[in-house]
Write an enzyme that holds these catalytic residues in place. Structure first.
Site, mmCIF file in Angstrom:
data_model
loop_
_atom_site.group_PDB
_atom_site.id
_atom_site.type_symbol
_atom_site.label_atom_id
_atom_site.label_comp_id
_atom_site.label_asym_id
_atom_site.label_seq_id
_atom_site.Cartn_x
_atom_site.Cartn_y
_atom_site.Cartn_z
ATOM 1 N N CYS A 78 18.362 -13.410 23.166
ATOM 2 C CA CYS A 78 17.970 -11.996 23.147
ATOM 3 C C CYS A 78 18.114 -11.283 24.489
ATOM 4 O O CYS A 78 18.858 -10.311 24.610
ATOM 5 C CB CYS A 78 16.522 -11.868 22.678
ATOM 6 S SG CYS A 78 16.123 -12.739 21.168
ATOM 7 N N HIS A 139 12.434 -6.133 25.370
ATOM 8 C CA HIS A 139 12.643 -7.480 25.917
ATOM 9 C C HIS A 139 13.531 -7.475 27.158
ATOM 10 O O HIS A 139 14.305 -8.408 27.392
ATOM 11 C CB HIS A 139 13.215 -8.419 24.854
ATOM 12 C CG HIS A 139 12.807 -9.850 25.065
ATOM 13 N ND1 HIS A 139 13.323 -10.908 24.341
ATOM 14 C CD2 HIS A 139 11.908 -10.416 25.929
ATOM 15 C CE1 HIS A 139 12.785 -12.034 24.731
ATOM 16 N NE2 HIS A 139 11.913 -11.769 25.704
#
Length: 584
Positions: A78, A139
């Site tokens: 990610c 993130h």
């Protein structure tokens, strides 16, 4: 004379229309709508061959637009993949590629993140008059030096509006789920705490007895570092839900911890509201789904409805959300004036299991999955574009493309200029998508696992071959299993990988599953291809410059002074949403 003048202008307009395929949609800057799924496998949606999970809305995008079959993420996890997506640059250029075992941010209160000197596509579109919004997962870090400096925050990276999760979903975010924070990290934090405590006691005793000449300042520094490791270790056992699982609106925390049963409804409501507020455009809306990352929290409406358990339910709920957001475009009359894109940040997570139940995605015919930097299953993802009247409907493109290509593509559509002070690895896709170009501009794509180069793809345009050389591959557990079961995710280096010299070579145009490696005995061009790729690696490495590593152990460790907190630290708790959400 006037009549002739106007007739000439009209004829010129018609010629331009027919020659360049320009319609009303291109009279001004288009709105831009980006969908990015989390951990979705390329084999999980209908338009890529799945006939058991229902994804009618994503399939409709493909039917009405362009579908890419060789769309490649710049990283198999990610944090680095999204950094590359936002900046158009390999993560190693921005410091978002890790040389240790921790390849993604671990805490909201870490100091690592997308550096402030990186320029995202949102920032460039903002400069071109776009209203920019991010709904969902970030993130990419929050703070650098204090709990409210927000140096890594979306609002510091070109987004006018942010509603979502600054971190990522974890099992820790849901009650009664096994903790997902890295067990190995917990063990290391405890070990380092013990070692440093022993060192502090030894130095202090030596100092007091006169056996060791050391300044108290040094002992104090050791004590501080040891305290950080201990607090991070202790926090990982009970505070993750409160400190990582939070929702923010811009810089304000609205839920701490977040209530997963209403998160999907909140995200959908925010996306629809953003489109309505900015319907006069131009706008950029980046919908960064929390779906389909574990713990796969799914609302009751979709539970038990798919043929693939909880994972399939979660995919179908995400597709429904895509449909509702597309409906809002239609309602505002914006469908033909909006450039829409759907992708996943990397491949499906094969090792995500609960007993015999598979909680991760399916990567179709491709080997490997999430966390594997070289194998196709970790990096080949869906890539779907729609812009009615501009992009030809029902088109399939097999050329190699990258998530990094979105950066220069959006900047081109907005009428902006790419930064000239840095390397941009992405390429403008507009000519390829519109059929004006038949070949991808990419000759080589470099496939990293953390900061380690695992494989390289060479697009030999004159022959149509797609050569791929693997220099490092993970060792599957158990042997031949196709993933690193029992480890959570495959490593990038150390004893868990195999180095290949000569490298494993495949021609993806003939063997997309990477099932049969070629050799000098079976492929006459073997030596030529390996030498060509070797020279490309040398040239690529000459373009790299040293930058601070954002995912170093120091940067990812939890720091209490950086913890976003709604309330009195460490008792961080609030709910500013109340019962404001209704199912849409």
């Amino acid at each position: 004379l006037c009549f002739r003048k106007y007739l000439l202008m009209a004829l010129t307009s018609c010629v331009l229309w027919n020659t360049f395929g320009l319609g009303a949609a291109m009279d001004s800057k288009p709105n831009i709508l980006l969908f990015l799924a989390d951990d979705l496998g390329i084999g999980d949606i209908g338009c890529y061959g799945n006939n058991t999970i229902r994804t009618p809305n994503i399939d409709r995008l493909a039917r009405e637009g362009v579908r890419l079959t060789q769309h490649i993420a710049a990283a198999p996890l990610c944090t680095p993949s999204r950094a590359a997506f936002l900046t158009g640059r390999y993560p190693i250029r921005s410091g978002m590629a890790s040389s240790n075992g921790y390849r993604a941010l671990q805490w909201n209160a870490g100091s690592g993140g997308l550096p402030p000197n990186e320029t995202t596509f949102a920032k460039l579109l903002q400069q071109q008059g776009y209203t920019t919004g991010l709904i969902g997962k970030w993130h990419q870090g929050v703070n650098c030096e204090s709990f409210n400096d927000h140096c890594h925050h979306p609002l510091n990276h070109g987004f006018d509006y942010f509603y979502g999760m600054p971190f990522t979903l974890l099992n820790n975010c849901q009650e009664n789920k096994p903790p997902e924070l890295d067990v190995a990290l917990q063990a290391k934090l405890w070990l380092y705490s013990q070692i440093i405590t022993l060192a502090v006691l030894t130095l202090s005793a030596g100092k007091l007895t006169g056996l060791i000449s050391v300044r108290w300042k040094i002992i104090a520094c050791f004590t501080l570092v040891g305290g950080l490791f201990f607090i991070s270790w202790y926090s990982s056992y009970g505070f993750v839900q409160y400190w990582n699982c939070i929702l923010m609106r811009n810089r304000d925390i609205t839920e701490q911890p977040m209530r997963l049963e209403r998160t999907a409804s909140l995200m959908l409501k925010e996306a629809v509201s953003f489109i309505k507020r900015n319907r006069h455009g131009p706008f950029l809306l980046f919908v960064s789904f929390l779906h389909v990352h574990t713990p796969l929290f799914t609302t009751k409406k979709f539970l038990g409805k798919s043929l693939h358990g909880l994972y399939g339910d979660n995919v179908e709920e995400m597709d429904w959300m895509v449909g509702k957001i597309l409906d809002s475009l239609d309602k505002e009359g914006l469908k033909n004036h909006t450039f829409t894109y759907f992708a996943s940040d990397h491949g499906g997570h094969l090792e995500a299991q609960d007993g015999s139940a598979q909680l991760g995605g399916w990567n179709g015919i491709y080997k490997g999955g999430k966390g594997m930097g070289g194998w196709e299953g970790g990096i080949r993802v869906p890539g779907v574009f729609r812009w009615p009247g501009v992009l030809p409907a029902g088109t399939v493109i097999d050329e190699p493309t990258s998530l990094m290509d979105i950066y220069p593509t959006l900047v081109h559509l907005a009428g902006g200029l790419l930064p000239q002070d840095r390397v941009i690895d992405g390429r403008n896709l507009v000519p390829l998508l519109r059929g004006r170009a038949q070949k991808s501009e990419h000759e080589f794509l470099f496939h990293y696992c953390g900061s380690y180069l695992h494989a390289v793809r060479w697009h030999q345009k004159d022959s149509g071959a797609i050569w791929k050389a693997h220099y490092v591959t993970p060792i599957f557990h158990t042997s031949g299993a196709g993933a690193c079961y029992g480890k959570g995710i495959c490593p990038c280096f150390g004893e868990g990988v195999t180095h290949h010299d000569p490298p494993l070579l495949f021609d993806l145009s003939r063997d997309p599953s990477e099932a049969k490696p070629l050799s000098a005995d079976t492929e006459p061009l073997f030596d030529t291809v390996i030498k060509k790729i070797g020279r490309a690696i040398e040239e690529h490495r000459r373009t790299l410059t040293p930058v601070p590593e954002q995912l170093s152990l120091y940067n990812i460790v939890w720091k209490p002074w950086l913890q976003p907190c709604c309330g009195t630290f460490p008792f961080c708790r609030c709910d500013k949403e109340g019962d404001s959400t209704e199912s849409l």
